[in-house]
Design an enzyme around this catalytic site. Structure first.
Site, PDB file in Angstrom:
ATOM      1  N   MET A   1       0.828  -1.193   0.000  1.00 23.45           N
ATOM      2  CA  MET A   1       0.000   0.000   0.000  1.00 23.45           C
ATOM      3  C   MET A   1       0.873   1.259   0.000  1.00 23.45           C
ATOM      4  SD  MET A   1      -3.134  -0.991  -0.109  1.00 23.45           S
ATOM      5  CE  MET A   1      -4.217  -2.362   0.305  1.00 23.45           C
ATOM      6  N   CYS A   2       0.241   2.409  -0.183  1.00 25.04           N
ATOM      7  CA  CYS A   2       0.939   3.685  -0.257  1.00 25.04           C
ATOM      8  C   CYS A   2       0.698   4.483   1.023  1.00 25.04           C
ATOM      9  CB  CYS A   2       0.441   4.466  -1.464  1.00 25.04           C
ATOM     10  SG  CYS A   2       0.482   3.528  -3.014  1.00 25.04           S
ATOM     11  N   GLN A   3       1.268   5.689   1.087  1.00 25.27           N
ATOM     12  CA  GLN A   3       0.984   6.589   2.198  1.00 25.27           C
ATOM     13  C   GLN A   3       0.659   7.977   1.671  1.00 25.27           C
ATOM     14  OE1 GLN A   3       2.927   6.755   5.885  1.00 25.27           O
ATOM     15  NE2 GLN A   3       3.329   4.567   6.017  1.00 25.27           N
ATOM     16  N   HIS A  77       2.415  12.055  -1.755  1.00 29.85           N
ATOM     17  CA  HIS A  77       2.165  10.610  -1.827  1.00 29.85           C
ATOM     18  C   HIS A  77       3.487   9.879  -1.998  1.00 29.85           C
ATOM     19  CE1 HIS A  77       0.883   6.820  -3.897  1.00 29.85           C
ATOM     20  NE2 HIS A  77      -0.252   6.988  -3.246  1.00 29.85           N
ATOM     21  N   VAL A  78       3.660   8.785  -1.275  1.00 29.95           N
ATOM     22  CA  VAL A  78       4.753   7.853  -1.559  1.00 29.95           C
ATOM     23  C   VAL A  78       4.117   6.518  -1.928  1.00 29.95           C
ATOM     24  CG1 VAL A  78       6.564   8.975  -0.242  1.00 29.95           C
ATOM     25  CG2 VAL A  78       5.039   7.383   0.930  1.00 29.95           C
TER      26      VAL A  78
END
Length: 268
Positions: A1-3, A77-78
């Site tokens: 997932m992303c952050q 966003h990462v």
């Protein structure tokens, strides 16, 4: 997932301190090493920079921090790739123009392969379910309201309804902004903190850096920070409830009317 990282502020602010910790999650303190991006507003127009490499080891990301860019709204966003290859076109945030304004969107989650294709004015460029969901959401707004922006409270309710429909396909944490308002929706995990007088001294979780917010803010400043996981110690981060959509404007949380007074939204 992303952050995800979002900032809404009463006056233009620098996000450099938050970025110093958050971008380390892109390949150093966490495993989100498949790209990063930042979007921010200068007036009504959104600026955006994206890169298909780990943010923690990016010279461009370092320069962005050092430039001390100031804005009232940021979306950062990462990425940890799940759908769509490692390429700049698949990095968040995504940007589109609607009702004379730039809209930015970033997503964390997986909406699955059954997500409908977008058949309207807005079409995805990359291969992510995230960009497809963004286009679907905007196309629903156009189908519902045409080319004239509705009042804010009606728009808030429409975005809430559209998000709930899209969330039926999977995990739908997202940040969305038109430069005035910042929408934040939680499916699994999202936190926010409001910074205002009296400001605290805080420490980043991802690196040994502290800041006395009172020395960098005026008495009337108000800033809301939204993140997948808290960024700092010394502040009272509040968890979103699963399925909750919040809207922030000029650093403050606004109330959302949950009921649409017009016809239901449908897919195009």
């Amino acid at each position: 997932m992303c952050q995800l990282l979002g900032v809404s502020a009463r006056k233009p602010v620098s996000a450099a301190f938050a970025l110093q910790g958050f971008l380390l999650r892109g390949g150093e303190t966490d495993q989100h090493a498949d790209g990063w991006g930042i979007g921010y507003y200068q007036g009504e127009h959104a600026r955006m920079l994206r890169e298909a490499r780990a943010a923690a080891h990016s010279g461009l990301a370092l320069r962005i921090r050092e430039q001390q860019i100031r804005s009232r709204n940021f979306i950062v966003h990462v990425r940890k790739a799940t759908r769509g290859g490692i390429a700049e076109r698949n990095c968040h945030p995504f940007r589109r123009e609607l009702w004379g304004r730039s809209w930015l969107f970033a997503h964390n989650g997986d909406l699955g392969s059954a997500l409908p294709w977008s058949h309207g004015l807005f079409q995805p460029i990359g291969e992510t379910d995230s960009e497809r969901a963004f286009c679907l959401l905007l196309n629903q707004l156009v189908d519902h309201f045409g080319l004239r922006r509705p009042p804010d409270d009606v728009l808030d309710a429409a975005i809430s309804a559209a998000a709930d429909r899209l969330a039926q396909h999977g995990s739908f944490n997202f940040l969305l902004s038109d430069g005035n308002r910042l929408y934040a929706r939680c499916a699994t995990q999202l936190f926010h903190v409001e910074r205002r007088y009296p400001f605290a001294q805080v420490e980043l979780i991802d690196c040994a850096q502290q800041i006395d917010l009172a020395r960098h803010n005026h008495l009337d400043d108000r800033i809301s920070v939204i993140a997948t996981q808290p960024l700092t110690r010394g502040e009272n981060w509040q968890a979103f409830a699963p399925g909750e959509l919040k809207v922030f404007e000029r650093g403050a949380e606004r109330n959302i009317r949950t009921a649409l007074e017009t016809r239901p939204l449908i897919y195009a």
